[in-house]
Motif scaffolding. Structure first.
Motif, PDB file in Angstrom:
ATOM      1  N   UNK A  77      -3.750  19.269  25.164  1.00 22.32           N
ATOM      2  CA  UNK A  77      -2.639  18.453  24.680  1.00 22.32           C
ATOM      3  C   UNK A  77      -1.973  17.778  25.870  1.00 22.32           C
ATOM      4  N   UNK A  78      -1.244  16.698  25.608  1.00 19.19           N
ATOM      5  CA  UNK A  78      -0.614  15.928  26.683  1.00 19.19           C
ATOM      6  C   UNK A  78       0.895  15.928  26.482  1.00 19.19           C
ATOM      7  N   UNK A  79       1.631  16.275  27.540  1.00 22.27           N
ATOM      8  CA  UNK A  79       3.077  16.149  27.532  1.00 22.27           C
ATOM      9  C   UNK A  79       3.453  14.992  28.449  1.00 22.27           C
ATOM     10  N   UNK A  80       4.714  14.622  28.437  1.00 22.52           N
ATOM     11  CA  UNK A  80       5.132  13.466  29.221  1.00 22.52           C
ATOM     12  C   UNK A  80       6.349  13.791  30.073  1.00 22.52           C
ATOM     13  N   UNK A  81       6.481  13.055  31.156  1.00 25.78           N
ATOM     14  CA  UNK A  81       7.709  13.028  31.950  1.00 25.78           C
ATOM     15  C   UNK A  81       8.189  11.582  31.940  1.00 25.78           C
ATOM     16  N   UNK A  82       9.190  11.280  32.760  1.00 29.02           N
ATOM     17  CA  UNK A  82       9.641   9.899  32.830  1.00 29.02           C
ATOM     18  C   UNK A  82       8.616   8.968  33.437  1.00 29.02           C
TER      19      UNK A  82
END
Length: 467
Positions: A77-82
């Motif tokens: 799965x992929x998470x995000x930051x700014x």
């Protein structure tokens, strides 16, 4: 061995010519492909492969790979930051030709770690290998220090799992028992032979405590080369095991209960060829710099666990009275302390003395783990920190009042607690830089959410075959 110098982005002068010659030599020996390897924030070894004939091109221009992998979780799965986690952008993977090796356990293949460079020729701030090299260089330039490091490898041999992914130990003998060595004699001999052919100096290899568990220790190298070697050794173990019809798990906890797999780090600081952990007038022969370095590591252990024990499964292993080192305590040869001072045998201490950091497992990105340990140690060195009172025995047996008086506290008991310690402590975040620090937090939070509501057996199963 990787040098202290920081290679120029996009490769070094002469790399293309050298790669051309290497590709010819490899092809002549029947090597058809080259594995380009790095480790992401979640501790997963990611690869791209190229035909051997493309090595010179890779050395000149790199091989494309998305920066999105900096925010991948272990379950993909992929998470995000700014900044990270979008489908935009590209990075180039440049192989380190100094570390390129023909894989004895995978005939027809060679392997090389990579540095990740932007398309504009700048170092990617999310590259763990670049981060570790920077910390090594900072120590050399600021304090005149070099380091030797080694990462222990623990894993479980299993039979190929069925559809349920259950773990079935490949051996039945007792811990440290001769039975286990005999049962896996052929596989073990092939593994030692493969590692020797790859230039890996093995110090010890033996059956361990948990079901199907073995441990392999290698000789110390400079930190970047030690991290590279950890990745290479695991690749080799997996490949040799597969050729014998076995599977391996490097997960921190193969099962929900019991002893798990560690990745203890051995680290020593040196100056002008002298081991600072021996020959001094401080406790157990430490010189003042070595004690301050050790005190810095000890002080930052709670925050370090977010990097050294980065999986929800890590906290199934990090339990008291299991030799996992879950307390902010130190002692000479004390295996329940978070920091073990290893003096070595009399007559050999000038070479053997080192620190063993216990709360580390193989879900950790070895480049980030070693870089953060060095950052913590340098902080102690800068402040002239002193170690607290030494402990003996099991810190879990200390009463609350005595533990508080000695500064002995339990390390985080969950990944969520470790993330809070990491957030609260600015040193490691500053050392990593904002992009890498944000990626560490985002990926850890993603892993926490991925197993929310799971019991211990379910957490172990979720990560059993990921690392």
């Amino acid at each position: 061995m990787t040098t202290l110098a920081d290679p120029a982005p996009g490769g070094r002068p002469g790399d293309v010519e050298r790669a051309t010659a290497l590709s010819g030599e490899l092809a002549g020996r029947g090597v058809h492909g080259i594995v380009l390897a790095y480790v992401d924030t979640a501790g997963i070894a990611r690869v791209k492969t190229i035909p051997t004939a493309k090595l010179a091109s890779a050395a000149a221009w790199g091989v494309g790979m998305s920066p999105v992998f900096d925010t991948f979780l272990a379950n993909d799965s992929i998470v995000t930051t700014g900044v990270l986690g979008s489908p935009d952008g590209d990075l180039r993977l440049y192989p380190d030709l100094d570390q390129l090796v023909e894989l004895a356990g995978q005939p027809g293949w060679a392997w090389a770690p990579v540095d990740r460079i932007t398309q504009e020729g700048e170092r990617h701030p999310g590259c763990g290998r670049t981060f570790l090299r920077r910390m090594v260089r900072e120590a050399a330039e600021r304090d005149g220090l070099t380091f030797k490091a080694a990462i222990e490898i623990e894993w479980a041999f299993g039979r190929p799992p069925g559809a349920d992914g259950a773990f079935v130990p490949a051996v039945t003998g007792p811990a440290y028992g001769a039975t286990r060595q005999v049962e896996l004699s052929d596989c073990a001999a092939d593994l030692l032979a493969a590692l020797a052919r790859q230039g890996v100096e093995v110090d010890q290899f033996h059956p361990e405590y948990a079901a199907g568990q073995f441990e392999l220790s290698v000789a110390a190298l400079d930190p970047v080369a030690a991290a590279d070697r950890s990745v290479l050794v695991r690749q080799t173990i997996r490949a040799v095991a597969q050729r014998h019809g076995l599977v391996v798990s490097f997960a921190p906890a193969v099962l929900g209960q019991g002893v798990g797999n560690g990745g203890h780090v051995h680290l020593s600081a040196w100056r002008d060829g002298v081991n600072l952990h021996a020959g001094g007038d401080r406790r157990h022969g430490m010189r003042p710099e070595a004690e301050s370095f050790a005190a810095g590591v000890l002080a930052h252990l709670p925050a370090l666990t977010a990097v050294t024990a980065p999986s929800p499964a890590s906290y199934l292993r990090l339990k008291p009275s299991q030799w996992a080192g879950v307390f902010t305590a130190w002692g000479r040869e004390t295996r329940e302390a978070g920091l073990r001072v290893v003096t070595g045998t009399a007559g050999h201490r000038d070479q053997a003395a080192n620190l063993e950091v216990k709360p580390v497992d193989l879900a950790a990105n070895p480049y980030l783990a070693l870089g953060c340990l060095i950052a913590a140690g340098l902080d102690g060195l800068a402040s002239g920190a002193r170690l607290p009172e030494e402990i003996t025995g099991d810190p879990a047996q200390l009463g609350a009042e005595e533990a508080a008086a000695r500064g002995v506290r339990r390390l985080p008991a969950s990944l969520a607690e470790a993330v809070e310690e990491f957030r609260a402590g600015g040193l490691l975040r500053a050392a990593l830089g904002p992009l890498l620090a944000d990626a560490v937090i985002a990926v850890r939070q993603g892993e926490i959410e991925a197993v929310a509501g799971f019991d211990e057996d379910q957490v172990a199963a979720a990560y059993r075959w990921k690392y």
